[in-house]
Design a protein around this motif. Structure first.
Motif, PDB file in Angstrom:
ATOM      1  N   VAL A 113      -8.252  -5.627  -0.528  1.00 44.38           N
ATOM      2  CA  VAL A 113      -7.250  -6.265   0.342  1.00 44.38           C
ATOM      3  C   VAL A 113      -7.202  -5.845   1.845  1.00 44.38           C
ATOM      4  O   VAL A 113      -6.486  -6.448   3.025  1.00 44.38           O
ATOM      5  N   LEU A 114      -7.448  -4.754   1.620  1.00 44.44           N
ATOM      6  CA  LEU A 114      -7.323  -3.916   3.065  1.00 44.44           C
ATOM      7  C   LEU A 114      -7.684  -2.791   2.896  1.00 44.44           C
ATOM      8  O   LEU A 114      -9.087  -1.736   2.029  1.00 44.44           O
ATOM      9  N   PRO A 115      -8.534  -2.542   4.244  1.00 42.64           N
ATOM     10  CA  PRO A 115      -9.620  -1.093   5.152  1.00 42.64           C
ATOM     11  C   PRO A 115      -9.767   0.353   4.256  1.00 42.64           C
ATOM     12  O   PRO A 115      -8.416   0.519   4.178  1.00 42.64           O
ATOM     13  N   LEU A 116     -10.953   0.474   4.607  1.00 42.36           N
ATOM     14  CA  LEU A 116     -10.956   2.166   3.407  1.00 42.36           C
ATOM     15  C   LEU A 116     -10.025   2.957   3.917  1.00 42.36           C
ATOM     16  O   LEU A 116      -9.340   3.755   4.008  1.00 42.36           O
ATOM     17  N   ARG A 117      -9.536   3.333   5.781  1.00 38.91           N
ATOM     18  CA  ARG A 117      -9.368   3.816   6.973  1.00 38.91           C
ATOM     19  C   ARG A 117      -7.654   3.943   6.148  1.00 38.91           C
ATOM     20  O   ARG A 117      -6.966   4.753   6.284  1.00 38.91           O
ATOM     21  N   SER A 118      -6.885   2.640   6.288  1.00 38.74           N
ATOM     22  CA  SER A 118      -5.693   2.175   5.918  1.00 38.74           C
ATOM     23  C   SER A 118      -5.262   3.132   4.457  1.00 38.74           C
ATOM     24  O   SER A 118      -4.486   3.869   4.220  1.00 38.74           O
ATOM     25  N   VAL A 119      -6.218   2.299   3.302  1.00 34.19           N
ATOM     26  CA  VAL A 119      -6.016   3.494   2.729  1.00 34.19           C
ATOM     27  C   VAL A 119      -5.668   4.901   1.813  1.00 34.19           C
ATOM     28  O   VAL A 119      -5.391   5.909   1.475  1.00 34.19           O
ATOM     29  N   VAL A 120      -7.217   5.865   3.421  1.00 38.69           N
ATOM     30  CA  VAL A 120      -7.007   7.257   3.038  1.00 38.69           C
ATOM     31  C   VAL A 120      -5.871   7.548   4.171  1.00 38.69           C
ATOM     32  O   VAL A 120      -5.667   8.460   3.986  1.00 38.69           O
ATOM     33  N   PRO A 178      -8.494   3.502 -10.714  1.00 40.66           N
ATOM     34  CA  PRO A 178      -8.086   2.098 -10.632  1.00 40.66           C
ATOM     35  C   PRO A 178      -7.551   1.469  -9.796  1.00 40.66           C
ATOM     36  O   PRO A 178      -8.084   0.286  -9.231  1.00 40.66           O
ATOM     37  N   MET A 179      -6.491   2.211  -8.769  1.00 41.98           N
ATOM     38  CA  MET A 179      -5.092   1.498  -7.802  1.00 41.98           C
ATOM     39  C   MET A 179      -6.059   1.347  -6.911  1.00 41.98           C
ATOM     40  O   MET A 179      -5.751   0.172  -5.724  1.00 41.98           O
ATOM     41  N   ALA A 180      -6.732   2.283  -6.160  1.00 42.51           N
ATOM     42  CA  ALA A 180      -7.441   2.364  -4.924  1.00 42.51           C
ATOM     43  C   ALA A 180      -8.718   1.274  -4.875  1.00 42.51           C
ATOM     44  O   ALA A 180      -8.675   0.645  -3.792  1.00 42.51           O
ATOM     45  N   VAL A 181      -9.220   0.925  -5.942  1.00 45.09           N
ATOM     46  CA  VAL A 181     -10.116  -0.058  -6.329  1.00 45.09           C
ATOM     47  C   VAL A 181      -9.701  -1.041  -5.848  1.00 45.09           C
ATOM     48  O   VAL A 181      -9.945  -1.811  -4.903  1.00 45.09           O
ATOM     49  N   LEU A 201       1.032  -0.955   0.552  1.00 49.64           N
ATOM     50  CA  LEU A 201      -0.019   0.192   0.424  1.00 49.64           C
ATOM     51  C   LEU A 201       0.890   1.149  -0.324  1.00 49.64           C
ATOM     52  O   LEU A 201       0.385   2.160  -0.834  1.00 49.64           O
ATOM     53  N   ARG A 202       1.696   1.410   0.731  1.00 48.73           N
ATOM     54  CA  ARG A 202       2.656   2.918   1.017  1.00 48.73           C
ATOM     55  C   ARG A 202       3.363   2.581  -0.094  1.00 48.73           C
ATOM     56  O   ARG A 202       3.703   4.151  -0.748  1.00 48.73           O
ATOM     57  N   GLY A 203       4.137   1.968  -0.777  1.00 48.82           N
ATOM     58  CA  GLY A 203       5.041   1.581  -2.389  1.00 48.82           C
ATOM     59  C   GLY A 203       4.159   2.197  -3.315  1.00 48.82           C
ATOM     60  O   GLY A 203       4.016   2.726  -4.009  1.00 48.82           O
TER      61      GLY A 203
END
Length: 347
Positions: free
Chosen positions: A209-216, A201-204, A177-179
């Motif tokens: 595999v990851l929760p919305l909170r982590s991505v945001v 599309p990458m966020a989708v 995710l970080r990369g």
């Protein structure tokens, strides 16, 4: 990945040596201000005028750092007997080889991610298509933000694949995710702002595999840190508080402050034709992916509660298709949006 890197570097080094500069923007919008930062003088285009402030100085600073890091290696090679250019000619080739090295590293990383997530055979097909693309080779040696963004997007997609294929390791998913997010942030905020479209599309894919909170949270961290660095660099160099990525989007997309069609427009099929020339059979194969996925979902539908070997194989194939969609969706989004923009400008 080591062999893939060496193969790509060998091929693309020829582009650094022999490919001429084909875009006047590369000379006047990047080599000239880069010369200014190194030597204290150089020509200024209107894009670098404080009245417009369309170009990011942070992008140029990164290339100054690249030059400073690579110069001792160049000097050492001269000391051990290699006959290499000196002076400003050496500067030209040092930057070019540095850019080629970045491009080769990023695509070797993509090869490794494809091999790990989709299988070694698909990885080798990927590297053959990348190595055989003359357009990508020429682009890899170009001192342009779009070329820089190309390399960072390869790293971003590779990181996305690592995240998607690491379902049993939260640590690996977060690293992916970080990369993915930071590479895309550098590509969009420091390099070419228009590639920010590809983040959607990458966020989708990440949200599978990851929760919305982590991505945001990671997205806000990257955007905040990189945006602040761009703002500081531009404010210092332009002598006023300004943010070049926003200025560029406002000028080219919103039409604020000028006419982005001043030098003409291309037909709607320009990006499709360009992709076929530069990517050969890879583009039509990618375009066929949605059709293949649709047919597969019709003839091999998923069955809930079925734990047979064929069902498990079907689930594995479904996961592979999802990963493939995550890879190709950014390309589809880019071609669609750019073609629609060209159509809109034509009227």
């Amino acid at each position: 990945p080591r062999y893939a890197f060496v193969a790509l570097l060998s091929i693309r080094s020829l582009a650094a040596l022999y490919t001429p500069i084909s875009d006047c923007d590369e000379v006047f919008n990047y080599w000239e201000p880069f010369h200014l930062l190194l030597h204290g003088y150089g020509f200024q285009t209107w894009e670098y005028s404080p009245a417009f402030a369309l170009r990011s100085y942070l992008y140029l600073f990164l290339h100054v750092i690249l030059y400073v890091v690579c110069f001792p290696i160049w000097s050492l090679a001269q000391l051990v007997g290699f006959s290499l250019p000196v002076g400003k000619v050496a500067t030209f080739y040092i930057v070019r080889f540095g850019l080629v090295g970045l491009s080769s590293f990023s695509d070797a990383m993509l090869f490794d991610a494809v091999s790990a997530s989709l299988g070694a055979r698909r990885g080798w097909v990927t590297i053959l298509m990348l190595a055989g693309s003359g357009g990508i080779a020429a682009c890899s040696a170009s001192f342009l933000p779009s070329s820089f963004a190309m390399s960072l997007i390869s790293i971003s997609i590779a990181s996305l694949l690592y995240a998607l294929s690491s379902r049993d390791s939260t640590t690996d998913q977060l690293a992916g995710l970080r990369g993915c997010v930071w590479s895309m942030g550098v590509a969009g905020l420091v390099g070419w702002p228009f590639v920010g479209l590809l983040a959607l599309p990458m966020a989708v894919g990440l949200l599978r595999v990851l929760p919305l909170r982590s991505v945001v949270v990671v997205g806000l961290q990257a955007a905040g840190a990189l945006g602040l660095m761009v703002l500081l660099a531009d404010t210092v160099m332009y002598g006023k508080v300004t943010f070049s990525p926003l200025n560029l989007i406002a000028y080219n997309v919103m039409g604020l402050g000028g006419d982005s069609t001043l030098y003409g427009t291309e037909p709607w099929w320009f990006y499709i034709a360009n992709g076929i020339i530069n990517l050969n059979i890879a583009l039509p194969l990618a375009a066929a992916l949605p059709v293949v996925i649709g047919l597969r979902s019709i003839f091999y539908p998923a069955r809930k509660g079925d734990s047979s070997m064929s069902s498990r194989k079907n689930d594995s194939l479904t996961e592979i298709w999802w990963i493939a969609v995550a890879i190709f969706c950014p390309a589809f989004v880019w071609v669609l949006c750019m073609s629609l923009q060209v159509i809109n400008m034509s009227f």
